[in-house]
Design an enzyme around this catalytic site. Structure first.
Site, PDB file in Angstrom:
ATOM      1  CG  HIS A 146       5.352   3.046   0.727  1.00 26.09           C
ATOM      2  ND1 HIS A 146       5.547   2.409  -0.482  1.00 26.09           N
ATOM      3  CD2 HIS A 146       4.548   2.204   1.453  1.00 26.09           C
ATOM      4  CE1 HIS A 146       4.906   1.262  -0.497  1.00 26.09           C
ATOM      5  NE2 HIS A 146       4.285   1.114   0.677  1.00 26.09           N
ATOM      6  CD  GLU A 147       4.101   2.921   5.324  1.00 26.09           C
ATOM      7  OE1 GLU A 147       2.890   2.637   5.274  1.00 26.09           O
ATOM      8  OE2 GLU A 147       5.001   2.121   5.025  1.00 26.09           O
ATOM      9  CD  GLU A 207       1.691  -2.380   0.532  1.00 22.35           C
ATOM     10  OE1 GLU A 207       2.428  -1.404   0.281  1.00 22.35           O
ATOM     11  OE2 GLU A 207       1.217  -2.586   1.658  1.00 22.35           O
ATOM     12  CG  HIS A 246      -0.333   2.591   2.177  1.00 22.42           C
ATOM     13  ND1 HIS A 246      -0.784   1.812   1.128  1.00 22.42           N
ATOM     14  CD2 HIS A 246       0.885   2.085   2.520  1.00 22.42           C
ATOM     15  CE1 HIS A 246       0.109   0.875   0.856  1.00 22.42           C
ATOM     16  NE2 HIS A 246       1.137   1.017   1.675  1.00 22.42           N
TER      17      HIS A 246
END
Length: 832
Positions: A478-479, A501, A482
């Protein structure tokens, strides 16, 4: 708009007048003092005036006369005694590659003279006072407005960049006789140097930051801003383009957290506060103010300084017991993405360095050539990795892991093993890594979420390390996502959080499946299982949260609009409830899942790579993504889709579109692309098999208590973490579970040893059914998994059970001093 803002509840003001003037580069020179819990030093801003800088009528003088004229009154600070420290390094000893400012130049030792604190008592903010047009201000002088909060500003001065040796190369017009115009021309030339001269540019930024001052500037502060003017400078063009601000933070400042790490040693870090970085340094917060930065930070030699920076900094010893760290960034980004962490971190290194890892970091596979960006990039000029052939084929970027000493072993076992496959998977899906390296830091227990991504650095909660690799892997993915969505491509209007997000949530499943090297049918089944979990969470949030917080595009047709000066407000930006909501993650995820299904995965991800190549290094609104997507959908697949219909059905209304329920189904038997059929033999059980598991536990719960007989115990299959979460959620729907069933559940799946997502559901069951035997598990979760424990406090209090309420209050008393401020506020409201 005539509004008053409650800084603890409502919208977040962005005060900077970015339509008139922009910060192009920040040079920070800071000292970190753990004894006083203060960061102090200087900030040098290099400015560029915008095309809207012009002399305005005097009407703004009247506009600024509201409840109080304090913000319009400027006082020249009293003279300060400014000793010159002897630690400055001679520039003659440094080449262009030596950007570090190894010593502190002038130091302001005054704690009173010229010290303007942000006026904490001024909570009422009227738009006529603070959002007025600042092209001219009051006395006809131009006013520079910076976002600033919880800071003590000591002094502001113009920097004499013309005094820097060798700077004459930036003076195009030798005929200029007005010194102020000459200085501004130097800065204009410096900030517009071509990308291939970035080393020289950083070097001169550093040299100019050490130049002497050439006149103090008038300044004042209010709750949310720092306002600076120079007498006689009536336009942004005439305003000094290089200014130095001497300031210090406050221990209670909301941009940084002073705490202790898991080994009990002091540390400080930026935690993604709702007010962003304005309590760390005065800056322009609006995302349109994209800038570069370099920072020199001094701390005790026992501390490690980590920061968003392109270089893997190493400490320079200044004197006994003190070290200096220097970082820089050449890709312009919003100041809100700047991140720093200082603590006694340990670098966790692999026991053996795999040759394949080294080869992957240097790989130049021609098969990835289609990821290269064709032609010129669409962003402002900077040294772009998408134009570097060696970067476009680099599957795994260099990475480091830092953690408190007590968690180094856990990082060695779990996190280090996952970084390379997750980075490689991300590259396989999206192509070129936007950033050249990555540090990962395990932050203290009071970190309020599972992770946070910033340029070149990711913070992870300690909660991701326990119970196997699944939670750590998914959160890491997930990170990493980003880096593309949220950082390299940012939202022009921060209310459109789903652009960051929603994408990261959708991509984390795709990255994680590739990192695990799952077969296509297994990847699809895993993703359906996770969609089912998210569907349940989204339903729950839609039922239990205010409707206005469920809208992904709350400003509707005004999204992206700002005032004439560039100031604006972020709707619900300071609402404490919003911090703990996941609607932007989940609703955005389901929109992207819907679109990917409509196009087909191959078509969708091919488009996504094209979108990344088109928009990296830029800010976007929802329509930029949707318009480009629809242009790439064949007519027969659109089926009435339009930007307007997506706005109406998904982004501008609360609740859930009807289509979402079909996107949250789990495990329906289907044929995968390779001809295999999912079902009982799969790692990810279909709904029929899973329902059978749930039914067995319900049967166990109904069985009357009697003496054990051999062969009568149910046999339960081993479940994966997501399956366990779903099982426990189904069991949470049961009105009663007896202690025998709960004991059997814990023993069968070793629930107290599972990852934090599973343990959270187990704690919910313990609380709901008052299973006192496992109350110690709840206590431990509230103390060690603060990123996820807020909801449990509410469950303990709503039960109206005296013992559970006492447990909640005791845990809060033990953790409140270290707890994240927003979390502590929400919990306190639950408990008292």
């Amino acid at each position: 708009m005539d509004i008053k803002l409650d800084p603890s509840r409502d919208d977040l003001p962005l005060m900077a007048n970015t339509s008139h003037i922009l910060v192009k580069h920040y040079v920070l020179d800071l000292d970190v003092d753990f004894e006083s819990q203060i960061i102090d030093g200087t900030l040098v801003l290099f400015l560029e005036s915008g095309n809207r800088s012009r002399k305005k009528s005097g009407s703004t003088e009247e506009a600024c006369r509201s409840e109080s004229n304090e913000a319009c009154r400027f006082r020249k600070p009293e003279p300060c005694h400014v000793p010159v420290a002897d630690t400055r390094t001679s520039w003659s000893q440094m080449g262009y590659s030596d950007f570090a400012i190894c010593g502190k130049g002038e130091r302001d030792t005054s704690g009173k003279d010229g010290n303007h604190d942000n006026q904490e008592q001024t909570y009422g903010i009227s738009s006529s006072k603070h959002c007025c047009d600042t092209g001219n201000h009051g006395s006809e002088d131009f006013l520079l407005v910076l976002d600033c909060c919880d800071l003590s500003v000591l002094r502001v001065e113009e920097v004499d960049v013309a005094a820097v040796p060798g700077i004459e190369k930036f003076t195009r017009s030798p005929k200029l006789t007005v010194v102020s115009e000459l200085r501004n021309q130097i800065v204009r030339e410096l900030v517009t140097l071509p990308a291939d001269r970035w080393r020289e540019q950083l070097d001169y930024y550093a040299r100019c930051s050490l130049a002497p001052g050439c006149g103090e500037l008038l300044f004042d502060t209010d709750t949310w801003s720092l306002q600076i003017r120079k007498t006689g400078a009536q336009t942004a063009t005439a305003f000094p383009h290089a200014i130095r601000i001497r300031y210090r933070t406050k221990p209670q400042g909301r941009s940084v957290t002073w705490t202790s790490d898991q080994s009990g040693r002091p540390c400080v870090y930026t935690m993604g506060s709702p007010i962003n970085n304005r309590a760390l340094f005065p800056c322009q917060e609006p995302p349109v103010a994209m800038s570069t930065w370099q920072a020199t930070v001094r701390a005790a030699a026992s501390f490690v300084v980590l920061m968003s920076g392109e270089n893997s900094a190493k400490p320079t010893q200044l004197r006994e017991g003190c070290s200096s760290w220097h970082y820089y960034v050449t890709m312009p980004m919003p100041a809100s993405t700047f991140t720093i962490a200082v603590g006694p971190w340990t670098e966790v290194k692999p026991e053996t360095c795999s040759p394949s890892d080294l080869a992957a970091e240097r790989s130049l596979s021609p098969s990835e050539a289609d990821f290269r960006c064709a032609g010129v990039c669409g962003h402002m000029e900077y040294p772009c990795r998408f134009q570097d052939p060696s970067a476009t084929t680099q599957e795994i970027i260099p990475h480091r892991v830092f953690a408190p000493e007590s968690l180094a072993g856990a990082c060695q076992e779990t996190l280090l093993q996952l970084l390379s496959p997750c980075l490689s998977a991300a590259h396989a899906v999206l192509g070129t890594h936007p950033f050249s390296r990555l540090d990962v830091l395990i932050v203290p227990a009071n970190f309020p979420s599972l992770g946070m991504a910033s340029p070149h650095i990711v913070f992870l909660s300690q909660s991701t390390l326990a119970g196997g690799s699944h939670l750590c892997g998914t959160r890491l993915c997930h990170e990493i996502a980003h880096a593309w969505f949220g950082l390299a491509i940012g939202a022009r209007d921060w209310t459109e959080e789903w652009l960051s997000e929603g994408f990261a949530t959708h991509l984390e499943d795709v990255f994680w499946a590739k990192a695990q090297q799952l077969a296509p049918h297994e990847a699809q089944e895993q993703q359906e299982l996770r969609a089912s979990l998210r569907w349940r969470r989204l339903q729950d949030e839609s039922r239990n949260s205010p409707e206005q917080l469920q809208v992904l595009r709350p400003n509707k047709e005004k999204t992206g609009h700002v005032s004439d000066s560039g100031s604006s407000v972020i709707k619900h930006g300071l609402n404490p409830e919003k911090v703990f909501m996941q609607v932007h993650y989940l609703k955005g995820y389901f929109l992207l899942r819907f679109l990917a299904r409509r196009l087909g995965d191959d078509t969708y991800f091919s488009f996504l790579r094209k979108f990344v190549h088109t928009f990296h290094g830029q800010l976007i609104l929802s329509q930029d993504f949707l318009q480009m997507l629809l242009e790439n959908i064949p007519e027969e697949k659109r089926l009435g889709l339009s930007v307007e219909s997506i706005f109406r059905d998904w982004l501008e209304r609360p609740g859930l579109p009807q289509i979402v329920s079909s996107l949250g189904t789990f495990g329906r038997p289907h044929h995968s692309g390779d001809g295999r059929r999912s079902g009982p033999g799969s790692r990810f059980q279909c709904s029929v098999v899973f329902a059978f598991q749930v039914a067995k536990w319900k049967r166990v719960n109904r069985r009357p208590r009697k003496r054990k007989r051999r062969g009568t115990e149910e046999a339960f299959e081993k479940l994966l973490p997501d399956q366990l979460v779903l099982l426990l959620e189904h069991l949470l729907e049961q009105k009663t579970l007896n202690p025998r069933t709960l004991r059997s559940l814990e023993r069968t799946y070793r629930l107290s040893q599972q990852d934090a997502e599973v343990r959270h559901r187990w704690c919910e069951l313990v609380v709901k059914h008052k299973y006192t035997t496992a109350y110690k598990t709840v206590e431990r979760f509230l103390q060690e998994d603060q990123a996820m424990g807020i909801y449990l406090y509410g469950e303990l209090m709503v039960s109206e059970d005296a013992r559970q309420q006492q447990l909640a209050r005791q845990c809060f008393q033990l953790t409140k001093e270290q707890m994240d401020r927003c979390s502590a506020q929400v919990v306190a409201e639950m408990l008292f």
